[in-house]
Design a protein around this motif. Structure first.
Motif, PDB file in Angstrom:
ATOM      1  N   PRO A 210      -9.425  -6.680  28.831  1.00  0.00           N
ATOM      2  CA  PRO A 210      -9.685  -7.615  29.930  1.00  0.00           C
ATOM      3  C   PRO A 210     -11.052  -8.265  29.863  1.00  0.00           C
ATOM      4  O   PRO A 210     -11.283  -9.314  30.476  1.00  0.00           O
ATOM      5  CB  PRO A 210      -9.556  -6.734  31.172  1.00  0.00           C
ATOM      6  N   PHE A 211     -11.978  -7.651  29.132  1.00  0.00           N
ATOM      7  CA  PHE A 211     -13.356  -8.166  29.105  1.00  0.00           C
ATOM      8  C   PHE A 211     -13.577  -9.152  27.968  1.00  0.00           C
ATOM      9  O   PHE A 211     -14.674  -9.663  27.807  1.00  0.00           O
ATOM     10  CB  PHE A 211     -14.342  -6.998  28.985  1.00  0.00           C
ATOM     11  N   ILE A 212     -12.523  -9.431  27.198  1.00  0.00           N
ATOM     12  CA  ILE A 212     -12.596 -10.523  26.226  1.00  0.00           C
ATOM     13  C   ILE A 212     -11.838 -11.681  26.839  1.00  0.00           C
ATOM     14  O   ILE A 212     -10.611 -11.705  26.811  1.00  0.00           O
ATOM     15  CB  ILE A 212     -12.005 -10.094  24.884  1.00  0.00           C
ATOM     16  N   VAL A 213     -12.588 -12.603  27.431  1.00  0.00           N
ATOM     17  CA  VAL A 213     -11.930 -13.600  28.276  1.00  0.00           C
ATOM     18  C   VAL A 213     -11.892 -14.966  27.596  1.00  0.00           C
ATOM     19  O   VAL A 213     -12.889 -15.422  27.027  1.00  0.00           O
ATOM     20  CB  VAL A 213     -12.601 -13.696  29.668  1.00  0.00           C
ATOM     21  N   PRO A 214     -10.728 -15.592  27.660  1.00  0.00           N
ATOM     22  CA  PRO A 214     -10.553 -16.905  27.049  1.00  0.00           C
ATOM     23  C   PRO A 214     -11.293 -17.979  27.834  1.00  0.00           C
ATOM     24  O   PRO A 214     -11.490 -17.858  29.036  1.00  0.00           O
ATOM     25  CB  PRO A 214      -9.050 -17.140  27.130  1.00  0.00           C
ATOM     26  N   ARG A 215     -11.727 -19.003  27.140  1.00  0.00           N
ATOM     27  CA  ARG A 215     -12.379 -20.135  27.795  1.00  0.00           C
ATOM     28  C   ARG A 215     -11.468 -21.346  27.647  1.00  0.00           C
ATOM     29  O   ARG A 215     -10.524 -21.337  26.856  1.00  0.00           O
ATOM     30  CB  ARG A 215     -13.727 -20.407  27.143  1.00  0.00           C
ATOM     31  N   THR A 216     -11.762 -22.373  28.406  1.00  0.00           N
ATOM     32  CA  THR A 216     -10.912 -23.565  28.341  1.00  0.00           C
ATOM     33  C   THR A 216     -11.233 -24.393  27.106  1.00  0.00           C
ATOM     34  O   THR A 216     -10.353 -25.034  26.541  1.00  0.00           O
ATOM     35  CB  THR A 216     -11.087 -24.422  29.601  1.00  0.00           C
ATOM     36  N   GLU A 217     -12.503 -24.350  26.680  1.00  0.00           N
ATOM     37  CA  GLU A 217     -12.881 -25.139  25.515  1.00  0.00           C
ATOM     38  C   GLU A 217     -12.169 -24.631  24.266  1.00  0.00           C
ATOM     39  O   GLU A 217     -11.743 -23.492  24.195  1.00  0.00           O
ATOM     40  CB  GLU A 217     -14.388 -25.054  25.232  1.00  0.00           C
ATOM     41  N   LYS A 218     -12.117 -25.523  23.302  1.00  0.00           N
ATOM     42  CA  LYS A 218     -11.637 -25.122  21.979  1.00  0.00           C
ATOM     43  C   LYS A 218     -12.732 -25.402  20.954  1.00  0.00           C
ATOM     44  O   LYS A 218     -13.680 -26.136  21.221  1.00  0.00           O
ATOM     45  CB  LYS A 218     -10.382 -25.924  21.625  1.00  0.00           C
ATOM     46  N   GLN A 219     -12.515 -24.833  19.829  1.00  0.00           N
ATOM     47  CA  GLN A 219     -13.405 -25.051  18.706  1.00  0.00           C
ATOM     48  C   GLN A 219     -13.439 -26.550  18.388  1.00  0.00           C
ATOM     49  O   GLN A 219     -12.476 -27.257  18.671  1.00  0.00           O
ATOM     50  CB  GLN A 219     -12.857 -24.294  17.510  1.00  0.00           C
ATOM     51  N   ASP A 220     -14.520 -27.015  17.780  1.00  0.00           N
ATOM     52  CA  ASP A 220     -14.702 -28.447  17.589  1.00  0.00           C
ATOM     53  C   ASP A 220     -15.289 -28.703  16.202  1.00  0.00           C
ATOM     54  O   ASP A 220     -16.071 -27.904  15.699  1.00  0.00           O
ATOM     55  CB  ASP A 220     -15.663 -28.978  18.665  1.00  0.00           C
ATOM     56  N   GLY A 221     -14.886 -29.829  15.616  1.00  0.00           N
ATOM     57  CA  GLY A 221     -15.508 -30.226  14.359  1.00  0.00           C
ATOM     58  C   GLY A 221     -15.061 -29.431  13.167  1.00  0.00           C
ATOM     59  O   GLY A 221     -15.783 -29.327  12.184  1.00  0.00           O
ATOM     60  N   VAL A 222     -13.878 -28.827  13.218  1.00  0.00           N
ATOM     61  CA  VAL A 222     -13.365 -28.108  12.065  1.00  0.00           C
ATOM     62  C   VAL A 222     -12.187 -28.881  11.479  1.00  0.00           C
ATOM     63  O   VAL A 222     -11.472 -29.578  12.196  1.00  0.00           O
ATOM     64  CB  VAL A 222     -12.906 -26.681  12.432  1.00  0.00           C
ATOM     65  N   ALA A 223     -12.021 -28.781  10.181  1.00  0.00           N
ATOM     66  CA  ALA A 223     -11.014 -29.569   9.460  1.00  0.00           C
ATOM     67  C   ALA A 223      -9.645 -28.892   9.494  1.00  0.00           C
ATOM     68  O   ALA A 223      -8.944 -28.833   8.502  1.00  0.00           O
ATOM     69  CB  ALA A 223     -11.469 -29.771   8.019  1.00  0.00           C
ATOM     70  N   HIS A 224      -9.314 -28.322  10.596  1.00  0.00           N
ATOM     71  CA  HIS A 224      -8.000 -27.686  10.738  1.00  0.00           C
ATOM     72  C   HIS A 224      -7.739 -27.489  12.220  1.00  0.00           C
ATOM     73  O   HIS A 224      -8.585 -27.834  13.055  1.00  0.00           O
ATOM     74  CB  HIS A 224      -7.960 -26.354   9.998  1.00  0.00           C
ATOM     75  N   ARG A 225      -6.625 -26.937  12.539  1.00  0.00           N
ATOM     76  CA  ARG A 225      -6.310 -26.683  13.946  1.00  0.00           C
ATOM     77  C   ARG A 225      -7.439 -25.917  14.640  1.00  0.00           C
ATOM     78  O   ARG A 225      -7.817 -24.839  14.194  1.00  0.00           O
ATOM     79  CB  ARG A 225      -5.029 -25.847  13.998  1.00  0.00           C
ATOM     80  N   PRO A 226      -8.018 -26.425  15.723  1.00  0.00           N
ATOM     81  CA  PRO A 226      -9.155 -25.763  16.370  1.00  0.00           C
ATOM     82  C   PRO A 226      -8.709 -24.505  17.109  1.00  0.00           C
ATOM     83  O   PRO A 226      -7.651 -24.481  17.730  1.00  0.00           O
ATOM     84  CB  PRO A 226      -9.672 -26.812  17.337  1.00  0.00           C
ATOM     85  N   ALA A 227      -9.536 -23.482  17.019  1.00  0.00           N
ATOM     86  CA  ALA A 227      -9.180 -22.203  17.622  1.00  0.00           C
ATOM     87  C   ALA A 227      -9.663 -22.125  19.066  1.00  0.00           C
ATOM     88  O   ALA A 227     -10.622 -22.791  19.449  1.00  0.00           O
ATOM     89  CB  ALA A 227      -9.797 -21.071  16.816  1.00  0.00           C
ATOM     90  N   ARG A 228      -8.996 -21.287  19.820  1.00  0.00           N
ATOM     91  CA  ARG A 228      -9.420 -21.006  21.189  1.00  0.00           C
ATOM     92  C   ARG A 228     -10.717 -20.210  21.149  1.00  0.00           C
ATOM     93  O   ARG A 228     -10.919 -19.368  20.276  1.00  0.00           O
ATOM     94  CB  ARG A 228      -8.307 -20.200  21.857  1.00  0.00           C
ATOM     95  N   LEU A 229     -11.584 -20.457  22.138  1.00  0.00           N
ATOM     96  CA  LEU A 229     -12.836 -19.713  22.223  1.00  0.00           C
ATOM     97  C   LEU A 229     -12.761 -18.616  23.286  1.00  0.00           C
ATOM     98  O   LEU A 229     -12.015 -18.745  24.265  1.00  0.00           O
ATOM     99  CB  LEU A 229     -13.996 -20.664  22.545  1.00  0.00           C
ATOM    100  N   PHE A 230     -13.520 -17.582  23.105  1.00  0.00           N
ATOM    101  CA  PHE A 230     -13.583 -16.457  24.042  1.00  0.00           C
ATOM    102  C   PHE A 230     -15.041 -16.110  24.300  1.00  0.00           C
ATOM    103  O   PHE A 230     -15.927 -16.500  23.547  1.00  0.00           O
ATOM    104  CB  PHE A 230     -12.890 -15.227  23.438  1.00  0.00           C
TER     105      PHE A 230
END
Lengths: 249, 249
Positions: A210-230
């Motif tokens: 529960p203490f690893i919480v997802p954020r709304t932003e995603k990874q940016d500036g990568v040459a592939h599908r951007p990953a979710r941030l936590f």
DNA sequence: GCAAAAGTGTTACCGGTACACCCATGC
DNA sequence: GCATGGGTGTACCGGTAACACTTTTGC
């Protein structure tokens, strides 16, 4: 380095400063160089950990924080004492005696040193050289580099301690930026422990913490599908610590 | 205590000597007493851990072994460094200043102390008093006894370390005689961790550990069915360590 | 459209936990 | 014969490990 204080001649602190570049674990080393004043020939050129003697009126822990701040500019950093080294021959190499003689600061030949390790987010740190060069080195390389004094032994012990502790305490996050992807976290665990981890099992396990919480932003500036941030939420971690007693990370 | 050596004024070693009486965990404490030379009134009377300053030409680890041998006569004992204590105010109590003054041995007011804990089979140990009384105390009592200097903090940390380590390393056996029953082993684990353990599950687990080997002898002189005796075989343990990676004890 | 990493479910196995009664001995 | 600790088996549950393909984005 502040020289207006009197220091204890027989006691020093050495900091093993760990960082992570999203690929491997690194450590801060300080160059130690001495050229023959007559010929200009380089006699000593190797590396040490970041250390200094402790001041007379300074708490031991504060000495470690001082050294860390002095080298990285950072405060409020994860810092943990892990061992004290006190063999009589820890300053036994010829280079080490010579070095103590030429720097001539009043350090004794018999010095016990207290080892601390620091975990820092190295993505935005600028190291401060003062008079000696200082830089990041891959831990794997540093362990084969024939460091000054007994600093290789100190580094090895720091690494062992980190490897152990990371299994039971949520300290890995100290090496990452506030926001991180699960792949980055997995790479970090792999870099520290040396094991490879199954991606699906790793994610399953982390996602139900529960203490690893997802954020709304995603990874940016990568040459592939951007990953979710936590991010790691320490409050939630502390609140749920008891229920999870005995679980590893 | 050998006084022909010169010691380092700013560095001492304190040993937390643990023992087990088949019921509870105990620790060795040394009485510290000072009577007013004029009136005869007792001014100081409390307890410290077993400690002394480190000699100039002595490895840190050896200082701990020396103190241990000096107090118990034992050698080849399990001894582990666990932390170093270096707050500037660790000799802050009035009694502590007074004590350092009256014993007048040249110890500095600023002393860092390196903590070691020892695990000994207390069933056949005779403690050596020298000039101060020395005795076993239940750890639970000692923790509420207002010990000298910061020795309560040191004891607490030693206990924490022991509790942690006993879960992953086979060190509990150091506190038992060579031969022991499974019930004694279980009581020991319970005394250290504070948890109660299910008897059947505990035995099942221990019996399948190859390095806990049964002996032909049985317990003797007890007013009930005599229990089977076991011993810990370190060789078997080391040989099978890798297969069991990650298992707890 | 292709390269590169993100993301996702199911099954099998093992270890941990809960739980209650008979057994051997000394006195 | 009784008090005291010694000694034993089973069923359930949950966590861990093994394993391969589709999706989304940038270029």
């Amino acid at each position: 380095m502040d020289l207006t204080h009197k220091f204890l001649a027989n006691v020093s602190v050495d900091c093993v400063i760990f960082g992570f570049d999203f690929e491997k674990l690194n450590v801060v080393l300080v160059e130690r160089e001495y050229d023959d004043p007559a010929t200009g020939e380089t006699i000593i050129r190797d590396y040490t950990l970041a250390g200094y003697h402790i001041f007379e009126d300074e708490d031991l822990d504060n000495a470690a924080y001082r050294i860390l701040k002095d080298r990285t500019g950072l405060e409020n950093i994860y810092l943990e004492q892990f061992a004290t080294f006190g063999k009589t021959d820890r300053v036994a190499k010829e280079m080490d005696h010579l070095w103590l003689k030429v720097i001539d600061k009043g350090f004794a030949d018999r010095v016990l040193t207290v080892g601390y390790f620091a975990l820092i987010d190295s993505t935005k740190v600028k190291l401060f050289s003062h008079d000696s060069k200082i830089d990041w080195f891959p831990v794997d390389d540093a362990l084969t580099m024939d460091l000054a004094f007994d600093h290789q032994e100190i580094l090895q012990k720091a690494l062992d301690t980190l490897r152990n502790k990371v299994r039971t305490e949520p300290i890995a996050f100290e090496l990452l930026p506030e926001c991180f992807t699960l792949t980055q976290l997995q790479n970090l665990y792999q870099a520290i422990t040396g094991n490879i981890i199954d991606k699906r099992n790793f994610r399953k396990k982390k996602l139900q913490m529960p203490f690893i919480v997802p954020r709304t932003e995603k990874q940016d500036g990568v040459a592939h599908r951007p990953a979710r941030l936590f991010h790691f939420d320490r409050n939630i971690f502390e609140q749920t610590r008891n229920e999870r007693f005995g679980n590893l990370f």
